[in-house]
Design an enzyme around this catalytic site. Sequence first.
Site, mmCIF file in Angstrom:
data_model
loop_
_atom_site.group_PDB
_atom_site.id
_atom_site.type_symbol
_atom_site.label_atom_id
_atom_site.label_comp_id
_atom_site.label_asym_id
_atom_site.label_seq_id
_atom_site.Cartn_x
_atom_site.Cartn_y
_atom_site.Cartn_z
ATOM 1 N N ASN A 1 0.859 -1.185 0.000
ATOM 2 C CA ASN A 1 0.000 0.000 0.000
ATOM 3 C C ASN A 1 0.896 1.236 0.000
ATOM 4 O O ASN A 1 1.475 1.587 1.026
ATOM 5 C CB ASN A 1 -0.890 -0.038 1.255
ATOM 6 C CG ASN A 1 -1.728 1.219 1.409
ATOM 7 O OD1 ASN A 1 -1.795 2.054 0.496
ATOM 8 N ND2 ASN A 1 -2.364 1.375 2.563
ATOM 9 N N LYS B 1 0.082 4.230 -0.235
ATOM 10 C CA LYS B 1 -0.598 5.390 0.368
ATOM 11 C C LYS B 1 -0.414 6.617 -0.541
ATOM 12 O O LYS B 1 -0.348 6.462 -1.755
ATOM 13 C CB LYS B 1 -0.093 5.623 1.800
ATOM 14 C CG LYS B 1 -0.206 4.342 2.643
ATOM 15 C CD LYS B 1 -0.008 4.544 4.105
ATOM 16 C CE LYS B 1 -0.156 3.207 4.829
ATOM 17 N NZ LYS B 1 -0.010 3.300 6.273
ATOM 18 N N HIS C 1 -9.362 1.053 5.299
ATOM 19 C CA HIS C 1 -8.070 1.282 5.949
ATOM 20 C C HIS C 1 -8.280 2.223 7.135
ATOM 21 O O HIS C 1 -9.109 3.128 7.069
ATOM 22 C CB HIS C 1 -7.074 1.885 4.945
ATOM 23 C CG HIS C 1 -5.673 1.863 5.471
ATOM 24 N ND1 HIS C 1 -5.224 2.797 6.385
ATOM 25 C CD2 HIS C 1 -4.643 1.011 5.262
ATOM 26 C CE1 HIS C 1 -3.969 2.505 6.699
ATOM 27 N NE2 HIS C 1 -3.590 1.429 6.027
ATOM 28 N N GLU D 1 -6.718 4.684 8.103
ATOM 29 C CA GLU D 1 -6.561 6.109 7.761
ATOM 30 C C GLU D 1 -7.834 6.650 7.117
ATOM 31 O O GLU D 1 -8.179 7.814 7.282
ATOM 32 C CB GLU D 1 -5.329 6.278 6.854
ATOM 33 C CG GLU D 1 -4.041 6.051 7.643
ATOM 34 C CD GLU D 1 -2.889 5.442 6.866
ATOM 35 O OE1 GLU D 1 -2.917 5.466 5.617
ATOM 36 O OE2 GLU D 1 -1.956 4.933 7.522
ATOM 37 N N GLU E 1 -4.914 -4.871 10.735
ATOM 38 C CA GLU E 1 -3.882 -3.850 10.911
ATOM 39 C C GLU E 1 -4.135 -3.113 12.221
ATOM 40 O O GLU E 1 -4.938 -2.169 12.261
ATOM 41 C CB GLU E 1 -3.925 -2.846 9.759
ATOM 42 C CG GLU E 1 -3.681 -3.455 8.391
ATOM 43 C CD GLU E 1 -3.181 -2.416 7.396
ATOM 44 O OE1 GLU E 1 -2.129 -2.661 6.799
ATOM 45 O OE2 GLU E 1 -3.827 -1.359 7.236
ATOM 46 N N GLY F 1 2.908 2.464 10.791
ATOM 47 C CA GLY F 1 3.837 3.578 10.613
ATOM 48 C C GLY F 1 4.551 3.984 11.889
ATOM 49 O O GLY F 1 5.183 5.036 11.945
ATOM 50 N N SER G 1 3.955 -1.922 10.343
ATOM 51 C CA SER G 1 5.415 -1.954 10.541
ATOM 52 C C SER G 1 6.051 -3.294 10.195
ATOM 53 O O SER G 1 6.979 -3.750 10.861
ATOM 54 C CB SER G 1 5.770 -1.539 11.979
ATOM 55 O OG SER G 1 5.332 -0.221 12.220
HETATM 56 P P1 13P Z 1 3.278 0.495 7.678
HETATM 57 O O1 13P Z 1 3.817 -0.780 7.085
HETATM 58 O O2 13P Z 1 3.960 1.731 7.172
HETATM 59 O O3 13P Z 1 3.209 0.438 9.176
HETATM 60 O O4 13P Z 1 1.758 0.642 7.174
HETATM 61 C C1 13P Z 1 0.917 -0.448 7.222
HETATM 62 C C2 13P Z 1 -0.319 -0.101 6.483
HETATM 63 O O5 13P Z 1 -1.053 0.782 6.864
HETATM 64 C C3 13P Z 1 -0.619 -0.850 5.237
HETATM 65 O O6 13P Z 1 -1.897 -0.606 4.790
#
Ligand code: 13P
Length: 251
Positions: free
Chosen positions: A9, A11, A96, A98, A168, A174, A214
């Site tokens: 992803n 983003k 997601h 976010e 997740e 992140g 992560s």
């Molecule tokens: P990270 O791997 O940067 O922690 O993000 C995970 C994520 O949100 C994948 O959709």
Amino acid sequence: MRKKIVAGNWKMNTMLPEGFNLAKEVISKSAGVPTDVELIVIPPFTHLSEAVKITKGSRIKVGAQNCAMWDKGAYTGEVSAPMLGSVSVNYVILGHSERREYFGEDNQMLFKKINLVLENSLTPIFCCGEKLDERESSNHFKVVEQQVSESLFGLTAEQMLKVVIAYEPVWAIGTGKTATAEQAQEMHAFIRQLLTKKFGVNISNEISILYGGSCKPSNAAEIFAKADVDGGLIGGASLVAEDFIGIAKAF
Ligand code: 13P
């Protein structure tokens, strides 16, 4: 047997030329990844057409990061599932954390989106996961159960078979703070149990549940080795082809 999947992803990262190079690099490095692992790149909307062109003839599939709750009409700024289908995308991330946090997406909205994605013969990657305070107050199972039941339990068994789930934990996204392999397995097994209760064991055994948060080449092998972890949804590390492929090689 359920599919093993490693999906990147991206983003809201990469300009088109960078994205182009990243996709090319992922293709060229993918040879060492076991052939039974599905590799997916999930760039921003603006890159999708190009990504589909670049990956054509390779083993890499392409996904989108979201889609609208409607199939067409006066919804300025939105991109619909049929539009994604028209550029030959294969997967769509939905729910997601976010999107839930910054764009107010809720479980009912996501149920509608999942239906639209399935109607257009695309595969939803449905995300769920608890926030830090929810884990600290031991509400994580309750939160995930609500997300899964409200967004997925209205599907038919046939539809459910076409859904990929990504667990997740928000506190791991992140932050560099990965869930332990045991924490991931515990929640994945819980999700599978929920699916078994609702849809039966034959169906729940076929559904891929990915871990996200992560994930790195250094911790992927331990997490992927767990019985109910079928791969990863990778954020930051998916922006570096070597790391992304390193994670996929962890299988
Ligand atoms: P990270 O791997 O940067 O922690 O993000 C995970 C994520 O949100 C994948 O959709």
